[in-house]
Design a protein around this motif. Sequence first.
Motif: not given
Length: 444
Positions: A286-293, A329-337
């Motif tokens: 996560x710190x190195x940005x290897x996991x991209x949302x 009805x509260x919906x958001x934009x996010x990476x599920x995992x």
Amino acid sequence: MKKRGIFIKVFTYTIISILLLVGVTAALFSQQFRSFYKTTQARQIKASYQPLVERIQRNNNSDIAEVAQRFYENNQSFEFIITDKDGGSIFATPNADTPDSFDGDFYYVVHNDENFSIVSQSMTGLESFYRDLIVRGVAVFAVMLALCLVCAFVFARQMTKPIKRLADSAGRMANLEEVPPPSERKDELGALARDVYFMYDKLKETISKLEGEILRERELEETQRYFFSAASHELKTPIAATSILLEGMLENVGDYKDHPKYLRECVKLMDAQSELISEILGIVSLRDGKIVPVPEKLDIRHTVADMLPDFQTLSEANGQRIVTDIPDGHTCLADPKMLQKALSNVILNAVQNTPKGGEIRIWSEPVAEQYRLCTLNTGTRIDDTVLPKLFDPFYRVDKARSRKNGRSGLGLTIVMKTLESMGFDFALENTPDGVLFWMDLPKA
């Protein structure tokens, strides 16, 4: 006085402009005259030696010396030398310099082909006129130079005062001393002073930012040193315990003869280490940005509801209640995992830190263009000085109790890195009812 001052300035600038114009004109005229003189001189020299060239060519390039001697007898003011194709001397007038000993100040190649070359070493009669013109030109230029010096002195005196002030200010700026804003001028010097002051102001701002960056870099290095030190300690303790168990079983000492029992203990320790290492690698990724949302449209209520069964057993064992209040009805934009990973650590942290019989509340509320998802574990409070440290790797308020419960101390670190990777705002803070963790999720 004002009229006289502006008159002097205009008069001075006009004189300078005229002198510059005259100087440029004189230089151009001199260049053109010199070019014209050289061209005329070259034509005259070639015309003077053309009879010699023609006579030599009519004799098929033979008896060159005799033809040149007769030409010289008729033109004794000419000084020239004739050489062959190899540079050897065929004929030279008495005062002419040979190619090996040439030290004159003039020569001109009149003719050059594969058989012979004629080099003139005497100038035509135009040189006296040219020299006289040069002398007169130098005299005129000297007079103009004197006038220019007088005008330049006056002009420089008028111009150097603001320039000196600007130079003094620039020197103080170089030492990062405080410099007052420049005085108002509506000419180019005023604009230059304002631009220099603007750059100085920007420079101070940039230096301040760089100092902040350096401070952040040092804090990051310190955090990394702490992380590796803490990770080494966390890994060393269970490894040492496993080593003791294995040595005891190998030596068949006392209770260690019960190999199945202690092998199961070793397996538990290794499983815990495997899980800890996985969490550490996840934080590094996560710190190195290897996991991209990869954001998706998610229903916040359903996302939380799907996760709660994993914590029901632990909360019921502690006599705790988990209360949710998330409207439809509260919906958001996010990476599920990534969102599930962050939420699971937040909820687990709330369950583990809520007193027995306490209540854990989870709700969402609109905030501007976002939904704020809140988790409150009631009946608890954390010292305000400790709150920021809870996001540090392996930090535990009660280390003995946390180790006993199998908590690695990386939960909130994972939450922080995950939410930062997705660009979500979050905070952990004390409230009158307990400790509140909230995160802002962008509306879908």
